[in-house]
Write a protein that holds these residues in place. Structure first.
Motif, PDB file in Angstrom:
ATOM      1  N   LEU A 280       0.827  -1.199   0.000  1.00 43.79           N
ATOM      2  CA  LEU A 280       0.000   0.000   0.000  1.00 43.79           C
ATOM      3  C   LEU A 280       0.860   1.247   0.000  1.00 43.79           C
ATOM      4  O   LEU A 280       1.565   1.515   0.966  1.00 43.79           O
ATOM      5  CB  LEU A 280      -0.907   0.008   1.236  1.00 43.79           C
ATOM      6  CG  LEU A 280      -1.958  -1.091   1.286  1.00 43.79           C
ATOM      7  CD1 LEU A 280      -2.592  -1.135   2.664  1.00 43.79           C
ATOM      8  CD2 LEU A 280      -3.010  -0.867   0.230  1.00 43.79           C
ATOM      9  N   PRO A 281       0.806   2.026  -1.066  1.00 46.17           N
ATOM     10  CA  PRO A 281       1.613   3.248  -1.093  1.00 46.17           C
ATOM     11  C   PRO A 281       1.143   4.224  -0.015  1.00 46.17           C
ATOM     12  O   PRO A 281       1.925   5.015   0.503  1.00 46.17           O
ATOM     13  CB  PRO A 281       1.367   3.806  -2.504  1.00 46.17           C
ATOM     14  CG  PRO A 281       0.164   3.108  -3.032  1.00 46.17           C
ATOM     15  CD  PRO A 281       0.037   1.821  -2.305  1.00 46.17           C
ATOM     16  N   ALA A 285       3.429   6.493   5.865  1.00 50.43           N
ATOM     17  CA  ALA A 285       3.487   7.250   7.128  1.00 50.43           C
ATOM     18  C   ALA A 285       3.133   6.332   8.296  1.00 50.43           C
ATOM     19  O   ALA A 285       3.768   6.381   9.356  1.00 50.43           O
ATOM     20  CB  ALA A 285       2.519   8.429   7.079  1.00 50.43           C
ATOM     21  N   PHE A 286       2.132   5.475   8.071  1.00 52.36           N
ATOM     22  CA  PHE A 286       1.722   4.543   9.117  1.00 52.36           C
ATOM     23  C   PHE A 286       2.858   3.596   9.481  1.00 52.36           C
ATOM     24  O   PHE A 286       3.164   3.387  10.655  1.00 52.36           O
ATOM     25  CB  PHE A 286       0.501   3.746   8.631  1.00 52.36           C
ATOM     26  CG  PHE A 286       0.205   2.524   9.451  1.00 52.36           C
ATOM     27  CD1 PHE A 286      -0.402   2.639  10.698  1.00 52.36           C
ATOM     28  CD2 PHE A 286       0.548   1.256   8.994  1.00 52.36           C
ATOM     29  CE1 PHE A 286      -0.663   1.516  11.456  1.00 52.36           C
ATOM     30  CE2 PHE A 286       0.292   0.135   9.744  1.00 52.36           C
ATOM     31  CZ  PHE A 286      -0.321   0.265  10.980  1.00 52.36           C
ATOM     32  N   THR A 287       3.514   3.026   8.449  1.00 50.62           N
ATOM     33  CA  THR A 287       4.615   2.096   8.688  1.00 50.62           C
ATOM     34  C   THR A 287       5.716   2.756   9.499  1.00 50.62           C
ATOM     35  O   THR A 287       6.240   2.176  10.461  1.00 50.62           O
ATOM     36  CB  THR A 287       5.191   1.599   7.347  1.00 50.62           C
ATOM     37  OG1 THR A 287       4.111   1.176   6.523  1.00 50.62           O
ATOM     38  CG2 THR A 287       6.143   0.448   7.555  1.00 50.62           C
ATOM     39  N   ASP A 288       6.062   4.017   9.121  1.00 47.04           N
ATOM     40  CA  ASP A 288       7.125   4.717   9.840  1.00 47.04           C
ATOM     41  C   ASP A 288       6.748   4.946  11.304  1.00 47.04           C
ATOM     42  O   ASP A 288       7.541   4.686  12.212  1.00 47.04           O
ATOM     43  CB  ASP A 288       7.407   6.070   9.172  1.00 47.04           C
ATOM     44  CG  ASP A 288       8.056   5.866   7.816  1.00 47.04           C
ATOM     45  OD1 ASP A 288       8.537   4.741   7.574  1.00 47.04           O
ATOM     46  OD2 ASP A 288       8.072   6.821   7.010  1.00 47.04           O
ATOM     47  N   SER A 302      -2.444  -5.030  10.261  1.00 46.11           N
ATOM     48  CA  SER A 302      -2.332  -3.825  11.067  1.00 46.11           C
ATOM     49  C   SER A 302      -3.051  -2.638  10.438  1.00 46.11           C
ATOM     50  O   SER A 302      -3.675  -1.847  11.147  1.00 46.11           O
ATOM     51  CB  SER A 302      -0.863  -3.494  11.297  1.00 46.11           C
ATOM     52  OG  SER A 302      -0.208  -3.410  10.056  1.00 46.11           O
ATOM     53  N   THR A 303      -3.007  -2.536   9.104  1.00 51.81           N
ATOM     54  CA  THR A 303      -3.642  -1.364   8.492  1.00 51.81           C
ATOM     55  C   THR A 303      -5.155  -1.424   8.670  1.00 51.81           C
ATOM     56  O   THR A 303      -5.799  -0.400   8.897  1.00 51.81           O
ATOM     57  CB  THR A 303      -3.320  -1.269   6.991  1.00 51.81           C
ATOM     58  OG1 THR A 303      -3.644  -2.518   6.381  1.00 51.81           O
ATOM     59  CG2 THR A 303      -1.867  -0.966   6.772  1.00 51.81           C
ATOM     60  N   GLY A 339      -9.501   5.307   4.446  1.00 57.41           N
ATOM     61  CA  GLY A 339      -8.634   4.450   5.240  1.00 57.41           C
ATOM     62  C   GLY A 339      -7.345   4.196   4.484  1.00 57.41           C
ATOM     63  O   GLY A 339      -7.301   4.388   3.267  1.00 57.41           O
ATOM     64  N   ILE A 340      -6.297   3.755   5.192  1.00 49.04           N
ATOM     65  CA  ILE A 340      -5.062   3.483   4.450  1.00 49.04           C
ATOM     66  C   ILE A 340      -5.174   2.203   3.639  1.00 49.04           C
ATOM     67  O   ILE A 340      -4.439   1.993   2.699  1.00 49.04           O
ATOM     68  CB  ILE A 340      -3.801   3.440   5.360  1.00 49.04           C
ATOM     69  CG1 ILE A 340      -4.111   2.775   6.682  1.00 49.04           C
ATOM     70  CG2 ILE A 340      -3.215   4.798   5.550  1.00 49.04           C
ATOM     71  CD1 ILE A 340      -2.928   2.717   7.607  1.00 49.04           C
TER      72      ILE A 340
END
Lengths: 371, 304
Positions: A280-281, A285-288, A302-303, A339-340
């Motif tokens: 998911l591009p 920000a979420f991953t970081d 998690s997303t 949503g992401i």
């Protein structure tokens, strides 16, 4: 006797503390999290809990919901129907405003009645069995796509690639046969031809005669609905026989092992996958943030967990109150919530308005997001 | 594809699959011929052969590259290793049971099978290993019938191995001893034949052939795992029974016959490919009813 007095004193002191605590935090919004934090699925459950807590942090930093800070309480369902029932009852009696979570469909199913009777809004993050749809009393919302959606995504891809003659191969087990059957029905329902509908025995290595049979029916597209280990072999033997049409695999084959086993024959194969951070591009920000907070990479669901918490906060804001019926109404009116994992809207059955399955393609020995 | 093309393509598919079955069936039939044991651990030796070959190939690939030379080297090494493993199993598990009732040794064979497959499972965590040699998909194209060079090499090597075995058994002293032991062990002992050594040799050869087939399957199909010996063990046993268990030529014939049955069984009109096993095992049942000794088996006369 002495001991009993001491216990009583301690007890009342504790009760006093609790009472104090409650009055001091009265303006809080309490959300129940239901995930397996023990048992075989504990890793996935903890990962979801982490993502939800990350969402709560971000909500609170931005000023909370309706001016209230969000607090959470986690109920451990242990991926077990019995323990899930106990955890759900405890959450209900702890005065939570809403529930988010749900990983194992089997454990989530019996809790639907408990949350339904209590009228609690429930955002189901990952569990996606079609059985949940029937047991829903109207208060629960599925943020993840169900099996029907994978079929829709698959059929859309085949049609978009101009396929007319489809071949479907499964392995005779419940999961892959279901997916194959639904795909066949949908494809035939659209007035197109399923030229081959075949089954492969588990653990067999030589599929050359099956490959010859399929090739002689000249399909434009082949859909493998089963798992990666045998899928890699089937794809390799299809390509070796000179088949050059489209090949797609279901989410059971979504593994790097498929590419390893099939080697260069798998180049250009399509795969349908639940939205996970790797593809998911929008999840950058979420991953970081997740890595920053927990010192580990976020896992597959998690997303969706993060999205369901954000969605719940959004619905409460739109409802303008923490009144349960109003929140449920706001949830059902959700329109293109960003949503992401993708936009969220709900059908009349409270399932996701459109498939959130992403289409991956094998490129250079890796799965990447297809255009 | 015309139906003639399909016929020839399935013929090729059946012969390739059949040569694997034949190689593994040979080990079954040799051991049965000499000590009347259905060695159910044989399929697991095939699996071990694939893993040992995989190990050797990963070790020598730096030296020789993943070329035909590398594959040949690892195949020979794997044959030696699995041959010795077969001898070890015979020495530890079967020899003490030789004079016990037939059922006890049969159960021992099942136990050995479990030790081998679960041992490899424990060592590999039950993972699938990719045996990637990328031999390419080039091959001979005759009309719509397509055979890759790899397939040709496989069939030829299987045929060479079987021919060598055939000459060994029929033209050498040890081969003669094997055939003699199959008839009467006690008489052989009286004639000064070292029976235990010849039995060990039989296990060595049978196991080495299974090891060779394992490496060939790993190279050809490209994936190996601890359970891969189960299905082929069952099929090779069937092949040996079709050919007449105990007969060397029967095992070769039975392997090819089963391969062809399966390939053409896939093609039965009006029903799906899921019926192919019903078809081939149905024929096995018919054969056992009308000719229980198999195609080339001899009727044994038991004297009281």
């Amino acid at each position: 006797m002495k001991k009993r007095i001491l216990t009583a004193a301690l007890g009342s002191a504790l009760a006093g503390l609790l009472f104090l605590g409650q009055s001091a935090w009265a303006a809080d919004l309490k959300i129940g999290i239901m995930v397996p934090t023990t048992g075989s699925e504990a890793t996935a459950g903890k990962d979801m809990e982490n993502a939800i807590l990350l969402a709560v942090d971000e909500i609170n930093q931005a000023g909370g919901v309706l001016g209230m800070q969000v607090t959470t309480m986690t109920g451990d369902d242990a991926c077990d129907p019995q323990q899930a029932t106990a955890a759900a009852s405890k959450l209900v009696s702890s005065d939570v405003t809403a529930i988010v979570g749900g990983y194992c469909s089997g454990a989530t199913l019996p809790t639907l009645k408990i949350y339904g009777d209590a009228g609690l809004p429930f955002a189901i993050a990952a569990a996606n069995s079609t059985k949940l749809i029937d047991a829903n009393q109207g208060n629960a919302f599925l943020v993840n796509s169900t099996g029907y959606d994978q079929v829709n995504t698959a059929v859309e891809l085949f049609a978009a690639k101009g396929a007319k003659r489809l071949a479907v191969i499964h392995q005779g087990d419940g999961y892959s046969e279901d997916l194959a059957k639904l795909t066949r029905e949908k494809w035939a329902g659209d007035g197109k031809e399923v030229v081959a509908y075949e089954v492969v025995n588990k653990g067999e290595q030589d599929h050359s005669s099956l490959v010859t049979r399929i090739k002689s029916k000249a399909p434009d597209a082949i859909f493998w609905t089963a798992y990666y280990a045998d899928g890699g072999l089937v794809i390799k033997q299809l390509r070796r026989s000179g088949y050059r049409g489209l090949i797609a695999v279901g989410d059971g084959s979504n593994s790097p092992k498929l590419l390893e086993i099939g080697g260069k024959a798998t180049e250009g194969v399509y795969c349908f996958s639940n939205p996970s951070v790797d593809y998911l591009p929008t999840a950058k920000a979420f991953t970081d943030a997740y890595k920053n907070k927990y010192n580990q990479a976020p896992d597959a669901y998690s997303t969706l967990a993060y999205d369901s918490m954000m969605l719940m906060a959004d619905a409460i804001t739109r409802a303008g109150s923490t009144e349960k019926a109003a929140v449920i109404k706001a949830l059902s009116e959700t329109k293109d919530f960003k949503g992401i994992s993708g936009p969220v809207s709900f059908t009349e059955q409270n399932t996701l308005g459109h498939s959130n399955f992403v289409v991956l393609i094998a490129k250079g020995g890796k799965w990447v997001l297809a255009e | 594809m015309s139906s003639l093309d399909i016929f020839f393509q399935q013929l090729a598919n059946g012969l390739i699959l059949g040569s694997f079955y034949a190689l593994v069936a040979l080990g079954y039939t040799m051991v049965y011929g000499i000590i009347k044991l259905l060695n159910f651990a044989h399929g697991d030796l095939y699996m071990c052969g694939a893993f040992v070959g995989f190990l050797f190939l990963s070790l020598v690939s730096g030296l020789l590259g993943e070329s035909w030379t590398g594959i040949l080297c690892s195949m020979v090494l794997s044959m030696l290793t699995i041959g010795l493993l077969g001898v070890l199993i015979q020495r530890v598990a079967y020899r003490p049971m030789l004079s016990a009732p037939r059922l006890s040794i049969l159960i021992t064979a099942l136990a050995v099978s479990m030790v081998l497959s679960n041992g490899v499972m424990a060592l590999t965590d039950g993972d699938y290993e990719a045996f990637n040699t990328d031999l390419g998909f080039e091959g001979l194209e005759m009309g719509n019938v397509f055979i890759t060079y790899t397939q040709i090499v496989l069939v030829v090597s299987a045929a060479l191995l079987m021919l060598t075995l055939f000459f060994f058994i029929n033209r050498t002293m040890y081969g003669k001893a094997m055939r003699a032991i199959a008839i009467d062990q006690d008489a052989c002992r009286l004639m000064g034949i070292n029976v235990n050594r010849v039995i060990a040799l039989t296990f060595f050869i049978g196991s080495a052939l299974a090891g060779a087939a394992g490496v060939m399957a790993g190279v050809y199909y490209g994936s190996i795992h601890f359970f891969m010996g189960f299905v082929i063990g069952l099929k090779a046993f069937t092949a040996a029974v079709i050919g007449g268990i105990g007969s060397i030529r029967g095992a070769m014939l039975g392997g090819l016959a089963l391969g062809l049955l399966e390939a053409f069984g896939t093609q039965i009109p009006f029903v799906g490919s899921e019926w192919k096993d019903v078809f081939s095992f149905g024929i096995l049942i018919l054969l056992l009813v009308f000719k229980p000794t198999g195609l080339l088996g001899k009727t044994e006369i038991e004297r009281m």
